[in-house]
Design an enzyme around this catalytic site. Structure first.
Site, PDB file in Angstrom:
ATOM      1  N   TYR A   1       0.860  -1.190   0.000  1.00 45.97           N
ATOM      2  CA  TYR A   1       0.000   0.000   0.000  1.00 45.97           C
ATOM      3  C   TYR A   1       0.892   1.234   0.000  1.00 45.97           C
ATOM      4  CZ  TYR A   1      -4.357   2.479   0.279  1.00 45.97           C
ATOM      5  OH  TYR A   1      -5.416   3.297  -0.035  1.00 45.97           O
TER       6      TYR A   1
ATOM      7  N   LYS B   1      -6.256  -1.842  -0.589  1.00 46.98           N
ATOM      8  CA  LYS B   1      -6.985  -1.625   0.661  1.00 46.98           C
ATOM      9  C   LYS B   1      -7.577  -2.947   1.159  1.00 46.98           C
ATOM     10  CE  LYS B   1      -7.764   2.258   2.976  1.00 46.98           C
ATOM     11  NZ  LYS B   1      -6.821   3.366   3.128  1.00 46.98           N
TER      12      LYS B   1
ATOM     13  N   GLU C   1     -13.040   5.330  -1.165  1.00 44.38           N
ATOM     14  CA  GLU C   1     -11.621   5.666  -1.040  1.00 44.38           C
ATOM     15  C   GLU C   1     -11.186   6.606  -2.154  1.00 44.38           C
ATOM     16  OE1 GLU C   1      -7.994   5.356   1.031  1.00 44.38           O
ATOM     17  OE2 GLU C   1      -9.882   4.368   1.517  1.00 44.38           O
TER      18      GLU C   1
ATOM     19  N   ASP D   1     -10.816   8.289   3.959  1.00 47.46           N
ATOM     20  CA  ASP D   1     -10.081   9.555   3.890  1.00 47.46           C
ATOM     21  C   ASP D   1     -10.627  10.571   4.880  1.00 47.46           C
ATOM     22  OD1 ASP D   1      -8.435   8.805   1.548  1.00 47.46           O
ATOM     23  OD2 ASP D   1     -10.374   8.765   0.556  1.00 47.46           O
TER      24      ASP D   1
ATOM     25  N   ALA E   1      -6.567  21.938   4.148  1.00 47.13           N
ATOM     26  CA  ALA E   1      -8.007  21.888   4.424  1.00 47.13           C
ATOM     27  C   ALA E   1      -8.767  21.133   3.349  1.00 47.13           C
ATOM     28  CB  ALA E   1      -8.561  23.316   4.571  1.00 47.13           C
TER      29      ALA E   1
ATOM     30  N   THR F   1     -10.047  16.982   1.974  1.00 40.93           N
ATOM     31  CA  THR F   1     -10.904  15.929   2.526  1.00 40.93           C
ATOM     32  C   THR F   1     -10.390  15.430   3.861  1.00 40.93           C
ATOM     33  OG1 THR F   1     -11.397  15.216   0.276  1.00 40.93           O
ATOM     34  CG2 THR F   1     -11.946  13.701   2.037  1.00 40.93           C
ATOM     35  N   ALA F   2      -9.103  15.090   3.914  1.00 41.12           N
ATOM     36  CA  ALA F   2      -8.538  14.534   5.138  1.00 41.12           C
ATOM     37  C   ALA F   2      -8.566  15.560   6.261  1.00 41.12           C
ATOM     38  CB  ALA F   2      -7.115  14.050   4.884  1.00 41.12           C
TER      39      ALA F   2
ATOM     40  N   ASN G   1       2.336  12.284   3.753  1.00 38.01           N
ATOM     41  CA  ASN G   1       3.305  11.283   3.350  1.00 38.01           C
ATOM     42  C   ASN G   1       3.311  11.219   1.828  1.00 38.01           C
ATOM     43  OD1 ASN G   1       1.440   8.867   2.480  1.00 38.01           O
ATOM     44  ND2 ASN G   1       0.599   9.567   4.438  1.00 38.01           N
TER      45      ASN G   1
ATOM     46  N   ASN H   1      -1.162   5.795  11.096  1.00 35.04           N
ATOM     47  CA  ASN H   1      -1.469   5.029   9.885  1.00 35.04           C
ATOM     48  C   ASN H   1      -2.909   4.541   9.982  1.00 35.04           C
ATOM     49  OD1 ASN H   1      -1.662   2.987   7.890  1.00 35.04           O
ATOM     50  ND2 ASN H   1       0.553   2.631   7.989  1.00 35.04           N
ATOM     51  N   ASN H   2      -3.711   4.842   8.969  1.00 32.08           N
ATOM     52  CA  ASN H   2      -5.109   4.410   8.987  1.00 32.08           C
ATOM     53  C   ASN H   2      -5.268   2.908   9.096  1.00 32.08           C
ATOM     54  OD1 ASN H   2      -5.509   7.123   8.495  1.00 32.08           O
ATOM     55  ND2 ASN H   2      -7.089   6.796   6.953  1.00 32.08           N
TER      56      ASN H   2
END
Length: 553
Positions: free
Chosen positions: A96, A169, A240, A264, A297, A299-300, A412, A456-457
């Site tokens: 990933y 994912k 995603e 996200d 600013a 989506t995340a 990242n 990390n998600n």
């Protein structure tokens, strides 16, 4: 030449869920028509996995390792997931982020074998027959991950190439939380692309026109949602890498009626909440005491703001009071209500222009350092992909405002992070409570070893998905997200000097089981669970598919 019904051996060897390769014993080879089709040696799964790992070690680049693992995934899924589970900390960045970004850019040119559903906006009538073509019934699917690939990992719009995001994912869902690989579907929503490089590349395999937007796009997404929910009524629908405005609108419109989850926005926000929950154990404060600045600013970033605002509300503030404690900064500077064409997801956080008029140096926008100096935030988050944006001046200003600031540079890969962790520790004199978006070595400073947690998600979404499946949740609630965040934070003690705010990725399978239990309990509490369990711990364990040939007999 294709295999015929008289050649069942070839069919077995081409079925990645049934193929065992050299691990088929002689009795199985005889029964399955594989006599003489494999080398004489009969190996264990452990021996096969050791060979694969040795072969991987000989490869020079992460992209070469990605290709090797992709081919293994297409050939033998039990072996693939065994290698991945045994070396998850080392291989997560390969299968990933960040390597998947390179794979996406090369996907059409490197096209091998498809494992996904390709839904074209030019043929909406194909949505149902495509999803039916997998031969899976209403109780046979736990999870679908879909992407329209408009905004991928900081590399932007990659059209149908982005399908590898959904495939990757799902691989993490299985490796980290044991979601059965035969009960998932990766989905590409191919709506065109605004990437001129792709549109003019003869090798490009997607719809060859600019992105379709507006009502036609919305009808296509609605058709996918309604069809997927009707065919697979128990499945979680994971979205995603959608564009910011689409991501927010789709989530807001459908989260109360579908099992929809946007990693996200919700996943990233929840992993930030986990970091903050840990940090507050050090500062002794609550959510209602926080002042948040988000640099980046999109989506995340807006999703993180949403989750922290929800934490403030749970801590006693009204929603209006909570939003007054948030400042968003995008590439134009501080988000204020006099800016033209504000996206829907920024409007709730736009500051009154007259409130900040005196902050401006001249007539330009209010920049990051000025905001930090004026607001004195307790939390500074970076999702900007602007490498080095958190300068020494910014970090020192942050520490001048509060004794133990929470500093989360989350962009990242490494070349995009706002500040390197060693600089954040040094410039703050070890006072900043730091988690980052990249893997990091420990940092030595003034006699203390600082363990830098990775936000990390993957610490969150696999366990969230598993918990939703175990509970039979009818939707993903804010309470389930908070429970996931709290379960992650509860796995570490952040109070010793230099301690990490988050658990390590190497323990991801155990961590996901803990998260799943908390999520399932929250689903019951929130009234969205359709399944109850006398022993939830055992039920979570029983639900986790193991990469073992015995499980596929």
């Amino acid at each position: 030449m294709s295999s015929s019904p008289a050649d069942p051996g070839s069919q077995i060897l081409r079925d990645p869920l049934r193929n065992r390769g050299t691990a088929f014993d002689h009795s199985q080879r005889s029964q399955l028509g594989l006599t003489g089709r494999l080398p004489a040696a009969v190996e264990t799964l452990e021996q096969q996995a050791a060979r694969c790992w040795s072969q991987l070690q000989e490869l020079g680049s992460d992209m070469d390792k990605f290709t090797y693992l992709d081919l293994l995934h297409q050939r033998n899924q039990v072996l693939y997931f065994r290698v991945l589970a045994d070396h998850l900390e080392e291989l997560l960045p390969v299968v990933y982020d960040p390597t998947i970004g390179q794979a996406v850019e090369r996907w059409s040119r490197d096209y091998r074998v498809s494992q996904a559903a390709y839904l074209s906006i030019d043929r909406p009538e194909d949505v149902e027959p495509t999803l039916r073509s997998f031969g899976l019934g209403p109780d046979d699917v736990d999870l679908l991950v879909c992407t329209d690939a408009e905004q991928i990992l900081g590399i932007g719009d990659w059209g149908v190439n982005g399908v590898d995001i959904a495939v990757g994912k799902l691989a993490v869902y299985t490796a980290a939380a044991g979601i059965h690989p035969g009960r998932v579907i990766a989905v590409s929503l191919d709506c065109g692309t605004d990437n001129a490089e792709l549109l003019n590349d003869p090798a490009y395999l997607g719809v060859r026109h600019a992105r379709t937007r507006g009502p036609e796009y919305d009808r296509f997404v609605d058709r996918y949602l309604q069809t997927a929910a009707a065919l697979f009524p128990n499945a979680v629908l994971h979205f995603e890498d959608f564009g910011p405005e689409n991501a927010r609108r789709i989530l807001d419109e459908h989260r109360d009626t579908h099992r929809i989850f946007n990693d996200d926005m919700q996943g990233t926000g929840a992993i930030v909440v986990a970091s903050v929950v840990s940090a507050l154990k050090v500062t002794g404060q609550g959510f209602s005491d926080q002042r948040l600045v988000v640099f980046g600013a999109g989506t995340a970033g807006s999703g993180m703001a949403d989750q922290i605002v929800a934490g403030m509300v749970r801590d006693g503030l009204s929603e209006a009071e909570a939003r007054q404690r948030v400042w968003l900064i995008d590439k134009q500077g501080l988000v204020t209500d006099d800016l033209p064409d504000l996206p829907d997801y920024q409007r709730p956080y736009a500051r009154p222009a007259d409130e900040v008029a005196s902050w401006r140096h001249g007539s330009g926008p209010v920049r990051l350092l000025e905001v930090v100096q004026q607001v004195r935030p307790t939390i500074l988050i970076g999702t900007s992909t602007a490498h080095g944006a958190f300068t020494e001046d910014v970090v020192r200003a942050l520490c001048a405002g509060v004794e133990r600031p929470i500093l989360l540079p989350l962009s990242n890969p490494t070349e995009r992070i706002e500040v390197m962790p060693q600089d954040a520790i040094a410039w703050s004199g070890g006072r900043a409570l730091v988690a980052v978006g990249i893997p990091s070595h420990t940092v030595e400073h003034d006699g203390t070893t600082y363990v830098i947690g990775q936000a990390n998600n993957a610490l969150l979404y696999p366990g969230l998905g598993l918990g939703a499946v175990v509970a039979g949740a009818t939707r993903i609630t804010d309470g389930m997200l908070l429970a996931a965040a709290a379960a992650i934070a509860g796995q570490v003690d952040p109070t010793p000097p230099g301690a990490s705010l988050l658990p390590p990725v190497r323990d991801l399978r155990a961590s996901s089981a803990i998260v799943a239990r908390a999520v399932a309990e929250a689903a019951v509490h929130d009234g969205v669970a359709t399944r109850r369990h006398e022993n939830l711990v055992q039920s979570v364990q029983d639900a986790m598919w193991q990469p073992d040939y015995a499980t596929e007999e």
